[in-house]
Design a protein around this motif. Structure first.
Motif, PDB file in Angstrom:
ATOM      1  N   GLU A  27       5.281   4.273  -2.607  1.00  0.00           N
ATOM      2  CA  GLU A  27       5.324   3.275  -1.534  1.00  0.00           C
ATOM      3  C   GLU A  27       3.920   2.779  -1.195  1.00  0.00           C
ATOM      4  O   GLU A  27       3.713   1.591  -0.926  1.00  0.00           O
ATOM      5  CB  GLU A  27       5.997   3.889  -0.308  1.00  0.00           C
ATOM      6  CG  GLU A  27       7.488   4.129  -0.490  1.00  0.00           C
ATOM      7  CD  GLU A  27       8.104   4.870   0.669  1.00  0.00           C
ATOM      8  OE1 GLU A  27       9.333   4.779   0.854  1.00  0.00           O
ATOM      9  OE2 GLU A  27       7.352   5.540   1.418  1.00  0.00           O
ATOM     10  N   ASP A  31       2.733  -0.985  -1.675  1.00  0.00           N
ATOM     11  CA  ASP A  31       2.161  -1.718  -0.547  1.00  0.00           C
ATOM     12  C   ASP A  31       0.805  -2.316  -0.911  1.00  0.00           C
ATOM     13  O   ASP A  31       0.480  -3.438  -0.498  1.00  0.00           O
ATOM     14  CB  ASP A  31       2.011  -0.771   0.655  1.00  0.00           C
ATOM     15  CG  ASP A  31       1.488  -1.493   1.887  1.00  0.00           C
ATOM     16  OD1 ASP A  31       2.191  -2.386   2.397  1.00  0.00           O
ATOM     17  OD2 ASP A  31       0.363  -1.168   2.328  1.00  0.00           O
ATOM     18  N   SER A  32       0.026  -1.588  -1.736  1.00  0.00           N
ATOM     19  CA  SER A  32      -1.279  -2.100  -2.175  1.00  0.00           C
ATOM     20  C   SER A  32      -1.124  -3.349  -3.023  1.00  0.00           C
ATOM     21  O   SER A  32      -2.011  -4.209  -3.050  1.00  0.00           O
ATOM     22  CB  SER A  32      -2.024  -1.029  -2.973  1.00  0.00           C
ATOM     23  OG  SER A  32      -2.256   0.122  -2.190  1.00  0.00           O
ATOM     24  N   ASN A  34       1.309  -5.463  -2.539  1.00  0.00           N
ATOM     25  CA  ASN A  34       2.051  -6.431  -1.722  1.00  0.00           C
ATOM     26  C   ASN A  34       3.494  -6.617  -2.190  1.00  0.00           C
ATOM     27  O   ASN A  34       4.029  -7.723  -2.170  1.00  0.00           O
ATOM     28  CB  ASN A  34       1.328  -7.783  -1.698  1.00  0.00           C
ATOM     29  CG  ASN A  34      -0.031  -7.702  -1.046  1.00  0.00           C
ATOM     30  OD1 ASN A  34      -0.200  -7.046  -0.020  1.00  0.00           O
ATOM     31  ND2 ASN A  34      -1.022  -8.357  -1.646  1.00  0.00           N
ATOM     32  N   THR A  40      10.019  -2.671  -3.757  1.00  0.00           N
ATOM     33  CA  THR A  40       9.609  -1.275  -3.658  1.00  0.00           C
ATOM     34  C   THR A  40      10.795  -0.349  -3.893  1.00  0.00           C
ATOM     35  O   THR A  40      10.699   0.650  -4.618  1.00  0.00           O
ATOM     36  CB  THR A  40       8.994  -0.985  -2.278  1.00  0.00           C
ATOM     37  OG1 THR A  40       7.867  -1.833  -2.091  1.00  0.00           O
ATOM     38  CG2 THR A  40       8.574   0.474  -2.168  1.00  0.00           C
TER      39      THR A  40
END
Length: 321
Positions: A27, A31-32, A34, A40
């Motif tokens: 996750e 998230d890094s 985007n 995800t």
């Protein structure tokens, strides 16, 4: 030039999803990059599937026999080997190819899995007789390529009838080369399968023996060509015939001679029972993301979007003729 996103993407696929903290790491990486929540979730599902499949295989890292006592393989450094039953499972059950009883095993890169694969090397044995190599020096490979392209085109209606994608032979990825002393032949073709956006690498290696040949078929996409050629020497040296099956042990009084020479071997032709040459229809289709039926959106997300492919600067993968 590789971007920082490529590093993150590579790191992502080194994670084995088995604990809650592993999912948290995925996750964090997503998230890094985007990723959306849906992307995800699809990624985590894909990784869990991939890891669960990988844990069901038992790899060989040293050496083993092929075809009983016909030949042997010494697994090159950086690779791992799946025996015949496991190779059949990968090729047929995971990648969706027809069952082929001539398959002896499958070589994978040591860090790859049957689901997350840069390329694979399918190894099989064809006992079609002793192949005379006296035509090797006289072949015109440009003429041979034109003939092969026409043969592939003519074979497509039958491929469609059997439910397989049509294929176009775009050209040589690497022109044929015959090692007269080692009795090894290798060449590479660039293929484009029906509905595929990227072309496929089909790198062929033949090790000639007394009664036939060992076939090492490299299955991957065109981006793997440099890697294959960088590892060509250990790959070529990995398979050899055992005593009693070596090319030098041919006995014309007892052994059959194949109906074709080096040219026919490269062209992928066999002598049909009706008495004429027919094109072999075996074109392996390699699916790098084997979960496409369950998580088709994952492959589309990672490999189908040119914009995102540029953004994360990563690789696709596909296979052979």
């Amino acid at each position: 030039m590789k971007s920082k996103f490529f590093y993150l993407f590579t790191l992502l696929f080194t994670i084995t999803v088995s604990r809650a903290q592993d999912i948290e790491r995925l996750e964090f990486i997503a998230d890094s990059l985007n990723f959306s929540p849906e992307e995800t979730e699809a990624l985590i599902s894909y990784k869990m599937y991939s890891d669960s499949i990988e844990n069901t295989f038992n790899y060989i890292y040293d050496r083993t026999l092929l075809g009983g006592d016909v030949a042997k393989i010494i697994v090159p450094n950086g690779y791992k080997f799946l025996d015949k039953p496991q190779a059949q499972r990968v090729l047929s059950d995971i990648w969706g190819n027809p069952v082929d009883n001539s398959v002896m095993g499958l070589l994978l890169k040591e860090d790859d899995t049957p689901v997350e694969t840069s390329y694979a090397i399918e190894i099989s044995y064809a006992e079609e007789g002793y192949i005379k190599d006296d035509d090797a020096q006289d072949l015109d490979y440009d003429d041979l390529l034109s003939e092969m392209q026409e043969d592939a085109k003519n074979a497509n209606p039958e491929r469609s009838r059997l439910g397989y994608p049509t294929v176009e032979l775009l050209g040589w990825a690497s022109k044929p080369y015959y090692d007269q002393d080692g009795k090894k032949l290798y060449w590479a073709k660039e293929l484009l399968f029906e509905e595929d956006e990227t072309s496929t690498l089909n790198y062929n290696i033949r090790v000639l023996g007394r009664k036939g040949y060992m076939n090492l078929n490299v299955i991957g996409d065109m981006e793997t060509l440099n890697d294959v050629e960088a590892n060509l020497e250990p790959i070529l040296g990995s398979v050899s015939f055992n005593t009693g099956y070596k090319y030098s042990e041919f006995d014309p009084d007892f052994d059959d001679v194949a109906a074709y020479g080096i040219g026919g071997l490269i062209a992928g032709k066999i002598l049909a029972k009706a008495g004429f040459f027919a094109v072999i229809l075996k074109f392996w289709k390699f699916i790098a993301v084997g979960v496409i039926a369950l998580f088709g959106g994952v492959k589309k997300f990672f490999f189908g979007s040119k914009e995102k492919q540029i953004a994360i600067d990563t690789k696709n993968s596909d296979p052979e003729v």
